[in-house]
Design an enzyme around this catalytic site. Structure first.
Site, PDB file in Angstrom:
ATOM      1  N   ASP A  14      23.470  40.277  43.509  1.00  0.00           N
ATOM      2  CA  ASP A  14      22.324  40.776  42.737  1.00  0.00           C
ATOM      3  C   ASP A  14      21.593  39.673  41.983  1.00  0.00           C
ATOM      4  O   ASP A  14      20.371  39.553  42.069  1.00  0.00           O
ATOM      5  CB  ASP A  14      22.770  41.843  41.731  1.00  0.00           C
ATOM      6  N   ASP A 123      25.562  48.147  29.790  1.00  0.00           N
ATOM      7  CA  ASP A 123      25.381  46.701  29.636  1.00  0.00           C
ATOM      8  C   ASP A 123      23.918  46.318  29.402  1.00  0.00           C
ATOM      9  O   ASP A 123      23.622  45.424  28.617  1.00  0.00           O
ATOM     10  CB  ASP A 123      25.946  45.977  30.855  1.00  0.00           C
ATOM     11  N   SER A 174      32.977  47.535  41.640  1.00  0.00           N
ATOM     12  CA  SER A 174      32.160  46.711  40.771  1.00  0.00           C
ATOM     13  C   SER A 174      33.062  46.262  39.625  1.00  0.00           C
ATOM     14  O   SER A 174      33.674  47.077  38.946  1.00  0.00           O
ATOM     15  CB  SER A 174      30.977  47.529  40.243  1.00  0.00           C
TER      16      SER A 174
HETATM   17  N1  ARG Z   1      32.219  51.053  31.160  1.00  0.00           N
HETATM   18  C1  ARG Z   1      32.495  49.802  30.602  1.00  0.00           C
HETATM   19  C2  ARG Z   1      31.529  49.487  29.501  1.00  0.00           C
HETATM   20  O1  ARG Z   1      30.543  50.128  29.387  1.00  0.00           O
HETATM   21  C3  ARG Z   1      32.560  48.712  31.640  1.00  0.00           C
HETATM   22  C4  ARG Z   1      31.263  48.336  32.273  1.00  0.00           C
HETATM   23  C5  ARG Z   1      31.507  47.397  33.392  1.00  0.00           C
HETATM   24  N2  ARG Z   1      30.324  46.667  33.691  1.00  0.00           N
HETATM   25  C6  ARG Z   1      30.056  46.185  34.891  1.00  0.00           C
HETATM   26  N3  ARG Z   1      28.957  45.527  35.012  1.00  0.00           N
HETATM   27  N4  ARG Z   1      30.838  46.392  35.930  1.00  0.00           N
HETATM   28  O2  ARG Z   1      31.738  48.609  28.719  1.00  0.00           O
END
Ligand code: ARG
Length: 401
Positions: A14, A123, A174
């Protein structure tokens, strides 16, 4: 002259596509920026890849120390765990990444920062809001939120632009990882009825495969900060890494959580956080020994608020500063040592001691040496029960028939 953008670059598909896409779509000069907060990766290879794809500059920063000392340990002192399960590894990493992106943008004279987050997760919020707090003048671009490409289209775009697509069968998950934990999503995990397959885990042994003898370790804290392991003084990064290895080997730290994302989605998340689980448990055990009952009760409420605000992308806020000041004040006497037993996926606290312990043997014991005045109890109970007797006189308090 084109503008510069600093892109948070992981080396994955990405953000690799994003380098080209930002050039084509916005005519940006792209500076790739990779932050190492303990995610295992070949930094030099990532840097070279960014340059090969067309970044005008590729920077890598080792931020492990700041991550542990300025983000992880304050959250540990706060006992911050989201919804009772998630030690917030990813969530704690994002504000630091935002901060470093902003610093890089200022240094490089960039007018924008970019990141690879999608529009469905937490994120994006953490980075966007972090940047807004620190440098509201910077534009934030999230290509994956804008380009509307499917996985197949993304691969096609990569191929037509000479962007290397990993040939190995890409992980079906992921993954985001740093020193405090590993977050695993997607694939078969999206059905919350499916047991996570073994291949989802990389840091922890399956408890079935762990040694038949327990391991013990002793963690010492100074004002709520872990400072030594088995009496050996260690810097924060090394201490976390060593506990990570010991606990992962014993199958500790697997978490299976259906959590509530800020954007309203319920999401099934798998985490591995061996060091976080051990340290959070040990820290709480020490607090149980040195904090008064009311301090513990109130601090638990603050822990909840603190975890929510970290999760929700509000690290750089006045509220976090206020709560951090409170937490720091609670840690004055959180100094001492905790003994932990690691066995087949379980992390058990088996001993604790502190020069500031409020545990008083002569009050607690049923053996000789007891100084508790049992004769004072009836008077205490008489007053304690007064409102109950008063109520019972006018409102029968009998149990239901
Ligand atoms: N659900 C978790 C959080 O919001 C993990 C997110 C994982 N992020 C990722 N880009 N795979 O903190």
């Amino acid at each position: 002259m084109s503008n510069k953008v600093v892109l948070a670059y992981s080396g994955g598909l990405d953000t690799s596509v994003a380098i080209k896409w930002l050039q084509e779509r916005y005519n940006f000069d792209v500076i790739a920026f990779t932050v190492d907060i303990g995610n295992v990766a070949d930094l030099e290879a990532i840097r070279q890849k960014a340059l090969d794809i067309g970044a005008i500059k590729a920077l890598v920063v080792d931020a492990k120390k700041s991550f542990i000392n300025s983000f992880v340990f304050p959250a540990l002192q706060a006992d911050a765990i989201y919804e009772g399960q998630y030690p917030l590894a990813t969530a704690l990493g994002r504000p630091l990444i935002a901060q470093l992106l902003v610093e890089a943008a200022k240094k490089e004279g960039a007018t924008a920062i970019a990141h690879g987050c999608t529009g469905k997760g937490n994120d994006q919020v953490r980075i966007d809001v972090g940047v807004a707090a620190l440098a509201p003048e910077l534009k934030v671009i999230a290509p994956a939120r804008e380009w509307g490409m499917t996985r197949e289209q993304l691969i096609e775009y990569a191929q037509t632009h000479n962007i290397p697509v990993p040939i190995t069968t890409a992980s079906p998950y992921s993954i985001d990882e740093n020193l405090w934990g590993r977050s695993i999503e997607c694939g078969v995990l999206e059905n919350p009825w499916n047991e996570p397959p073994e291949d989802a885990f990389a840091w922890t042994k399956s408890p079935e495969e762990t040694p038949d003898e327990p391991a013990y370790l002793e963690v010492s804290f100074d004002k709520g900060i872990p400072v030594s392991l088995d009496s050996k003084k260690l810097d924060g990064v090394t201490l976390v890494q060593q506990i990570h290895n010991l606990a992962g080997e014993r199958g500790i730290g697997r978490i299976d959580h259906v959590e509530n994302r800020l954007v309203g989605i319920k999401s099934r998340e798998i985490y591995e956080a061996p060091a976080a689980i051990v340290l959070l448990k040990a820290h709480q055990a020490l607090e149980d020994l040195v904090l008064a009952k009311e301090q513990l009760r109130f601090k638990a409420k603050v822990a909840n608020e603190y975890a929510d605000l970290v999760y929700n992308g509000l690290w750089f806020t006045g509220l976090r500063q206020d709560l951090a000041a409170y937490v720091e004040s609670t840690q004055k006497y959180v100094t001492g040592t905790v003994r932990v037993k690691l066995f087949k996926g379980n992390c058990q606290i088996v001993g604790r001691k502190s020069p500031y312990s409020l545990y008083d043997y002569s009050l607690a014991t049923y053996d000789k040496g007891d100084v508790f005045d049992q004769g004072a109890s009836p008077g205490f109970i008489h007053i304690w029960g007064l409102p109950v007797r008063t109520q019972a006189q006018v409102q029968p308090l009998k149990p239901p028939e």
